[in-house]
Design a protein around this motif. Sequence first.
Motif, PDB file in Angstrom:
ATOM      1  N   SER A   1      -8.049  -3.280  18.921  1.00 30.83           N
ATOM      2  CA  SER A   1      -7.043  -4.247  18.449  1.00 30.83           C
ATOM      3  C   SER A   1      -6.136  -3.630  17.390  1.00 30.83           C
ATOM      4  O   SER A   1      -4.926  -3.905  17.347  1.00 30.83           O
ATOM      5  CB  SER A   1      -7.717  -5.510  17.900  1.00 30.83           C
ATOM      6  OG  SER A   1      -8.579  -5.197  16.825  1.00 30.83           O
ATOM      7  N   PHE A   2      -6.702  -2.751  16.541  1.00 31.45           N
ATOM      8  CA  PHE A   2      -5.892  -2.079  15.513  1.00 31.45           C
ATOM      9  C   PHE A   2      -4.850  -1.172  16.170  1.00 31.45           C
ATOM     10  O   PHE A   2      -3.672  -1.171  15.785  1.00 31.45           O
ATOM     11  CB  PHE A   2      -6.792  -1.263  14.587  1.00 31.45           C
ATOM     12  CG  PHE A   2      -6.043  -0.426  13.588  1.00 31.45           C
ATOM     13  CD1 PHE A   2      -5.442  -1.009  12.485  1.00 31.45           C
ATOM     14  CD2 PHE A   2      -5.930   0.953  13.764  1.00 31.45           C
ATOM     15  CE1 PHE A   2      -4.737  -0.234  11.558  1.00 31.45           C
ATOM     16  CE2 PHE A   2      -5.228   1.731  12.850  1.00 31.45           C
ATOM     17  CZ  PHE A   2      -4.627   1.131  11.751  1.00 31.45           C
ATOM     18  N   LEU A   3      -5.270  -0.399  17.170  1.00 29.91           N
ATOM     19  CA  LEU A   3      -4.343   0.504  17.855  1.00 29.91           C
ATOM     20  C   LEU A   3      -3.268  -0.268  18.610  1.00 29.91           C
ATOM     21  O   LEU A   3      -2.096   0.130  18.624  1.00 29.91           O
ATOM     22  CB  LEU A   3      -5.113   1.419  18.816  1.00 29.91           C
ATOM     23  CG  LEU A   3      -6.022   2.456  18.151  1.00 29.91           C
ATOM     24  CD1 LEU A   3      -6.891   3.155  19.196  1.00 29.91           C
ATOM     25  CD2 LEU A   3      -5.198   3.482  17.383  1.00 29.91           C
ATOM     26  N   LYS A   4      -3.664  -1.356  19.239  1.00 31.45           N
ATOM     27  CA  LYS A   4      -2.686  -2.190  19.957  1.00 31.45           C
ATOM     28  C   LYS A   4      -1.580  -2.665  19.022  1.00 31.45           C
ATOM     29  O   LYS A   4      -0.390  -2.580  19.337  1.00 31.45           O
ATOM     30  CB  LYS A   4      -3.384  -3.415  20.567  1.00 31.45           C
ATOM     31  CG  LYS A   4      -4.008  -3.197  21.923  1.00 31.45           C
ATOM     32  CD  LYS A   4      -4.652  -4.479  22.431  1.00 31.45           C
ATOM     33  CE  LYS A   4      -3.609  -5.582  22.579  1.00 31.45           C
ATOM     34  NZ  LYS A   4      -4.234  -6.875  22.973  1.00 31.45           N
ATOM     35  N   SER A   5      -1.986  -3.174  17.840  1.00 30.07           N
ATOM     36  CA  SER A   5      -1.003  -3.763  16.930  1.00 30.07           C
ATOM     37  C   SER A   5      -0.167  -2.723  16.200  1.00 30.07           C
ATOM     38  O   SER A   5       1.031  -2.914  15.992  1.00 30.07           O
ATOM     39  CB  SER A   5      -1.699  -4.679  15.917  1.00 30.07           C
ATOM     40  OG  SER A   5      -2.603  -3.941  15.132  1.00 30.07           O
ATOM     41  N   THR A   6      -0.788  -1.603  15.822  1.00 30.92           N
ATOM     42  CA  THR A   6      -0.035  -0.609  15.040  1.00 30.92           C
ATOM     43  C   THR A   6       0.843   0.280  15.913  1.00 30.92           C
ATOM     44  O   THR A   6       1.926   0.693  15.497  1.00 30.92           O
ATOM     45  CB  THR A   6      -0.985   0.286  14.216  1.00 30.92           C
ATOM     46  OG1 THR A   6      -1.954   0.888  15.080  1.00 30.92           O
ATOM     47  CG2 THR A   6      -1.675  -0.521  13.126  1.00 30.92           C
ATOM     48  N   ARG A   7       0.381   0.553  17.142  1.00 32.14           N
ATOM     49  CA  ARG A   7       1.151   1.443  18.020  1.00 32.14           C
ATOM     50  C   ARG A   7       1.966   0.684  19.059  1.00 32.14           C
ATOM     51  O   ARG A   7       2.705   1.287  19.830  1.00 32.14           O
ATOM     52  CB  ARG A   7       0.223   2.439  18.704  1.00 32.14           C
ATOM     53  CG  ARG A   7      -0.462   3.386  17.722  1.00 32.14           C
ATOM     54  CD  ARG A   7      -1.054   4.585  18.409  1.00 32.14           C
ATOM     55  NE  ARG A   7      -1.580   5.552  17.453  1.00 32.14           N
ATOM     56  CZ  ARG A   7      -2.110   6.713  17.786  1.00 32.14           C
ATOM     57  NH1 ARG A   7      -2.184   7.079  19.057  1.00 32.14           N
ATOM     58  NH2 ARG A   7      -2.557   7.541  16.845  1.00 32.14           N
ATOM     59  N   LYS A   8       1.778  -0.638  19.080  1.00 33.19           N
ATOM     60  CA  LYS A   8       2.518  -1.483  20.039  1.00 33.19           C
ATOM     61  C   LYS A   8       2.295  -0.997  21.472  1.00 33.19           C
ATOM     62  O   LYS A   8       3.237  -0.755  22.238  1.00 33.19           O
ATOM     63  CB  LYS A   8       4.029  -1.483  19.730  1.00 33.19           C
ATOM     64  CG  LYS A   8       4.383  -1.747  18.283  1.00 33.19           C
ATOM     65  CD  LYS A   8       3.937  -3.119  17.835  1.00 33.19           C
ATOM     66  CE  LYS A   8       4.354  -3.374  16.379  1.00 33.19           C
ATOM     67  NZ  LYS A   8       3.763  -4.612  15.833  1.00 33.19           N
ATOM     68  N   ILE A   9       1.021  -0.855  21.819  1.00 34.17           N
ATOM     69  CA  ILE A   9       0.678  -0.358  23.154  1.00 34.17           C
ATOM     70  C   ILE A   9      -0.213  -1.364  23.873  1.00 34.17           C
ATOM     71  O   ILE A   9      -0.773  -2.283  23.263  1.00 34.17           O
ATOM     72  CB  ILE A   9      -0.035   1.006  23.081  1.00 34.17           C
ATOM     73  CG1 ILE A   9      -1.282   0.917  22.187  1.00 34.17           C
ATOM     74  CG2 ILE A   9       0.911   2.091  22.579  1.00 34.17           C
ATOM     75  CD1 ILE A   9      -2.087   2.212  22.112  1.00 34.17           C
ATOM     76  N   ALA A  10      -0.371  -1.161  25.161  1.00 28.91           N
ATOM     77  CA  ALA A  10      -1.204  -2.041  25.973  1.00 28.91           C
ATOM     78  C   ALA A  10      -2.681  -1.796  25.672  1.00 28.91           C
ATOM     79  O   ALA A  10      -3.065  -0.735  25.170  1.00 28.91           O
ATOM     80  CB  ALA A  10      -0.932  -1.791  27.454  1.00 28.91           C
ATOM     81  N   LYS A  11      -3.501  -2.791  26.026  1.00 31.53           N
ATOM     82  CA  LYS A  11      -4.932  -2.713  25.724  1.00 31.53           C
ATOM     83  C   LYS A  11      -5.597  -1.510  26.377  1.00 31.53           C
ATOM     84  O   LYS A  11      -6.428  -0.836  25.766  1.00 31.53           O
ATOM     85  CB  LYS A  11      -5.608  -4.013  26.173  1.00 31.53           C
ATOM     86  CG  LYS A  11      -7.038  -4.172  25.684  1.00 31.53           C
ATOM     87  CD  LYS A  11      -7.558  -5.558  25.998  1.00 31.53           C
ATOM     88  CE  LYS A  11      -8.927  -5.783  25.382  1.00 31.53           C
ATOM     89  NZ  LYS A  11      -9.432  -7.162  25.648  1.00 31.53           N
TER      90      LYS A  11
END
Length: 272
Positions: A228-238
Amino acid sequence: MSLSETKRLLRTFRIVPNRVLGQNFMVEPSLFSKLTEYAALGQSDVVLDAGAGFGFLTQFLADKCKAVVAVEKDPRVAAVLRAQVKNCTNVTVVEGDALKAELPAFNKVVSIPPYYLSSRLVTWLLEREAQRAVLVLQREFADKLVAPVGSENYGWLTVVVFHEVQVELLDLVHKNMFYPQPKVDSVVIRLVPWKTAPFEVKDKAFFKSMVRSVFTQRNRKLSKALVSFLKSTRKIAKEEARKIACEVPFAEKRVRELAPRDFGELENALAD
């Protein structure tokens, strides 16, 4: 500076201690000399007293250093504080939230802050780079600052604080030293910045945000907690976040099993 004087001030100014504001007033003045010794105060120091209350500690500090910045949030208590320190020409009283108010520069902190302020005050101080801070904090909270890896008290704050400062737990402060008496004991802690950080991080804000995020899932494997952190900070898909999370150092370890230095290595890997 005693229990009777505190009660007199409360009675005279018709103040009822506010539990929401954590108003437990220190009534044991013998503690003040220890606090100043631990802070190694000298005549060139400017000291922050956050949550100054009726100013008993403030007045003691004023005799030991160049100047004191005394901050008190409660307007009624602040009015009494001003009256108490009116003859101390080196004291500046600031009414308001210590973390939001415009404050004069200071280089040390000696404070008995309200319990509710503890976490925010400590993290705020990390960004101020004071030469040292001596605080009286709830014992349970203080234990979190020095908790062993994997223990129940080990969390994001342990990790972030360890990177910035050396933490020492000093004297126990019994709850009967306060009025009204809180339900728990406190402890004197000292924070001193490292001369050399125990490990390097490339981006402190990113590091803090990452550690806080993954510790919301402290019992999960890092590879899952990071998604969830990577999704929100990098604006990428799950799915992309999952792929990255599985390739980072310590991916198969549980979050609570990672030492502070491991989080530093993780941050450096993700920052590349």
